[in-house]
Design a protein around this motif. Structure first.
Motif, mmCIF file in Angstrom:
data_model
loop_
_atom_site.group_PDB
_atom_site.id
_atom_site.type_symbol
_atom_site.label_atom_id
_atom_site.label_comp_id
_atom_site.label_asym_id
_atom_site.label_seq_id
_atom_site.Cartn_x
_atom_site.Cartn_y
_atom_site.Cartn_z
ATOM 1 N N SER A 115 0.846 -1.188 0.000
ATOM 2 C CA SER A 115 0.000 0.000 0.000
ATOM 3 C C SER A 115 0.882 1.238 0.000
ATOM 4 O O SER A 115 2.054 1.192 0.392
ATOM 5 C CB SER A 115 -0.899 0.017 1.244
ATOM 6 N N ALA A 116 0.322 2.349 -0.443
ATOM 7 C CA ALA A 116 1.054 3.613 -0.385
ATOM 8 C C ALA A 116 1.318 3.976 1.072
ATOM 9 O O ALA A 116 0.503 3.694 1.961
ATOM 10 C CB ALA A 116 0.248 4.712 -1.066
ATOM 11 N N ARG A 117 2.462 4.619 1.326
ATOM 12 C CA ARG A 117 2.815 4.979 2.701
ATOM 13 C C ARG A 117 1.754 5.884 3.328
ATOM 14 O O ARG A 117 1.424 5.748 4.499
ATOM 15 C CB ARG A 117 4.180 5.664 2.725
ATOM 16 N N TRP A 118 1.218 6.799 2.522
ATOM 17 C CA TRP A 118 0.224 7.714 3.080
ATOM 18 C C TRP A 118 -1.033 6.963 3.511
ATOM 19 O O TRP A 118 -1.677 7.307 4.502
ATOM 20 C CB TRP A 118 -0.128 8.812 2.075
ATOM 21 N N GLN A 154 6.906 0.746 -3.222
ATOM 22 C CA GLN A 154 6.637 1.728 -4.268
ATOM 23 C C GLN A 154 7.892 2.551 -4.514
ATOM 24 O O GLN A 154 8.479 3.090 -3.572
ATOM 25 C CB GLN A 154 5.473 2.633 -3.866
ATOM 26 N N ARG A 155 8.296 2.627 -5.766
ATOM 27 C CA ARG A 155 9.469 3.416 -6.119
ATOM 28 C C ARG A 155 9.121 4.836 -6.533
ATOM 29 O O ARG A 155 10.005 5.673 -6.725
ATOM 30 C CB ARG A 155 10.247 2.723 -7.236
ATOM 31 N N LEU A 177 6.462 -0.191 -8.897
ATOM 32 C CA LEU A 177 6.939 -1.062 -7.826
ATOM 33 C C LEU A 177 8.329 -1.599 -8.132
ATOM 34 O O LEU A 177 8.727 -1.711 -9.295
ATOM 35 C CB LEU A 177 5.973 -2.236 -7.622
ATOM 36 N N GLU A 178 9.037 -1.951 -7.082
ATOM 37 C CA GLU A 178 10.348 -2.583 -7.219
ATOM 38 C C GLU A 178 10.582 -3.510 -6.039
ATOM 39 O O GLU A 178 9.917 -3.402 -5.002
ATOM 40 C CB GLU A 178 11.458 -1.532 -7.283
ATOM 41 N N ALA A 208 2.988 -5.744 -9.802
ATOM 42 C CA ALA A 208 3.738 -6.472 -8.784
ATOM 43 C C ALA A 208 4.449 -7.680 -9.388
ATOM 44 O O ALA A 208 5.605 -7.966 -9.053
ATOM 45 C CB ALA A 208 2.800 -6.914 -7.664
ATOM 46 N N ALA A 209 3.768 -8.394 -10.283
ATOM 47 C CA ALA A 209 4.384 -9.544 -10.942
ATOM 48 C C ALA A 209 5.570 -9.101 -11.795
ATOM 49 O O ALA A 209 6.619 -9.756 -11.820
ATOM 50 C CB ALA A 209 3.352 -10.266 -11.800
ATOM 51 N N ARG A 210 5.432 -7.996 -12.506
ATOM 52 C CA ARG A 210 6.542 -7.479 -13.320
ATOM 53 C C ARG A 210 7.753 -7.169 -12.448
ATOM 54 O O ARG A 210 8.881 -7.554 -12.762
ATOM 55 C CB ARG A 210 6.100 -6.215 -14.063
ATOM 56 N N ALA A 211 7.525 -6.504 -11.317
ATOM 57 C CA ALA A 211 8.631 -6.150 -10.437
ATOM 58 C C ALA A 211 9.316 -7.392 -9.879
ATOM 59 O O ALA A 211 10.552 -7.447 -9.794
ATOM 60 C CB ALA A 211 8.114 -5.273 -9.298
#
Length: 281
Positions: A115-118, A154-155, A177-178, A208-211
C-alpha cells in the motif's frame, strides 16, 4: 499504538457484524459463509492486463464481503483479520493446487502488494500485510510451510486507484513497484504467491508480478556471472574460455525464463462477480 487500541476496544466493547449489522457479533454465520463458504476459483479481469499471473479468489466482491473488507481496511476492524486471512489462505491453496503438476515443493512465500505509505499512515495499519500474516499462519496450521516476505515497495508515488478506469489504472501503476534490496534472497527456494485483498482491473497485481520477475532475473544474472568466474578458475585457459562463455550465456537465459520456478500465482479474497471463470480452458 492505534492498532493496539483498536484490538483492545474490539475485545471489551459489544460489536455488530461488520458485514450485515447483526447485533453482538463481529462476524455472523451468514457473512462468514459469504466470505469463505464456496470453493475459491480462478478469476480473470476483462480486459486482462499483460503479465497478470493466474489469480484465485475466495468470494465475489459484493454486499457483505465488500462491507467486511472495507471495515477491516478503512475502519480498523482488526477482529476480522483471522477470518479474512483464512479466506485468503483458501485462495492461495487453490492456486497451489492448480500448479501442483510443476513438481515444485517448498515453503509458500506470500508477497503482499504494498500500500502507499500515506494510506498506511492514514489507516494506522497495513491491511494486506496483516491479512497475509494471518493467511500464512492458517497455512502452517494446516501443514503447509508458509511465510510472508514483504519485498515489494513503491518506487514512486501513485494516485488513488478509485475512480480510474482500467487504462488509467495501468498507466498509474506502470513501473511503480520494485523489489527491495536483498529481497530476492527472501524468495529463494519458495513457491511465490502474490497476495492482495481485492482484484478489479488487475493493474496492481500485474505491476507487482513485473517487479518480482525483474528482481529475480537480476539475481539470476548476478549468480550466473559469479559461477562463470568460478568455472574459469578450474579449467584450462582455452577450455575455460569456450565452456564458460557457453555456460553463462545458456544458463542465464534458461534460468531467467524459469526464475520463479513454477508459474507465478496470485491470490485475493474477493473479485467482481463477472470476473469469476466459468467453464474456461
Amino acid at each position: 499504538m492505534r492498532g493496539w487500541w483498536r484490538d483492545f476496544t474490539d475485545l471489551v466493547l459489544p460489536a455488530d457484524c461488520a458485514g450485515c449489522g447483526a447485533p453482538r457479533t463481529t462476524l455472523c454465520a451468514r457473512c462468514r459463509t459469504a466470505l469463505a463458504g464456496s470453493a475459491p476459483r480462478r478469476v480473470r479481469p476483462q480486459p486482462e492486463p499483460a503479465g497478470l499471473p493466474a489469480v484465485y479468489a475466495s468470494a465475489p466482491y459484493a454486499e457483505a464481503v465488500r462491507a467486511l473488507l472495507l471495515a477491516h481496511k478503512e475502519r480498523g476492524a482488526l477482529t476480522l483479520t483471522g477470518a479474512l486471512g483464512a479466506a485468503l489462505a483458501g485462495a492461495v491453496r487453490a492456486g497451489l493446487d492448480a500448479s501442483a503438476g510443476t513438481g515444485t515443493s517448498g515453503t509458500v512465500v506470500l508477497v503482499p502488494v504494498p500500500s502507499a505509505r500515506w494510506a498506511v499512515r492514514a489507516r494506522g495499519h497495513d491491511p494486506v500485510r496483516r491479512m497475509a500474516l494471518a493467511a500464512a499462519g492458517e497455512l502452517r496450521r494446516a501443514g503447509t510451510p508458509a511465510r510472508v516476505a514483504a519485498v515489494l515497495r513503491q518506487r514512486r508515488p501513485v494516485a488513488d486507484q478509485a475512480g480510474l478506469d482500467a487504462r488509467r489504472r495501468l498507466a498509474n501503476m506502470a513501473g511503480a513497484l520494485e523489489v527491495t534490496a536483498g529481497g530476492d534472497r527472501l524468495l529463494a527456494g519458495g513457491r511465490v504467491v502474490l497476495v492482495d485483498d481485492l482484484v478489479t482491473t488487475g493493474a496492481s497485481l500485474a505491476e507487482a508480478a513485473r517487479a518480482l520477475r525483474i528482481g529475480e532475473s537480476r539475481a539470476v544474472y548476478k549468480n550466473a556471472t559469479r559461477e562463470g568466474r568460478e568455472e574459469r578458475s578450474t579449467g584450462g585457459p582455452e577450455k575455460a574460455k569456450w565452456e564458460t562463455g557457453k555456460w553463462v550465456h545458456g544458463a542465464a537465459k534458461k534460468t531467467v525464463a524459469n526464475a520463479l520456478g513454477p508459474p507465478l500465482r496470485a491470490a485475493v479474497i474477493a473479485a467482481p462477480a463477472d470476473s469469476f471463470e466459468i467453464n474456461r480452458n
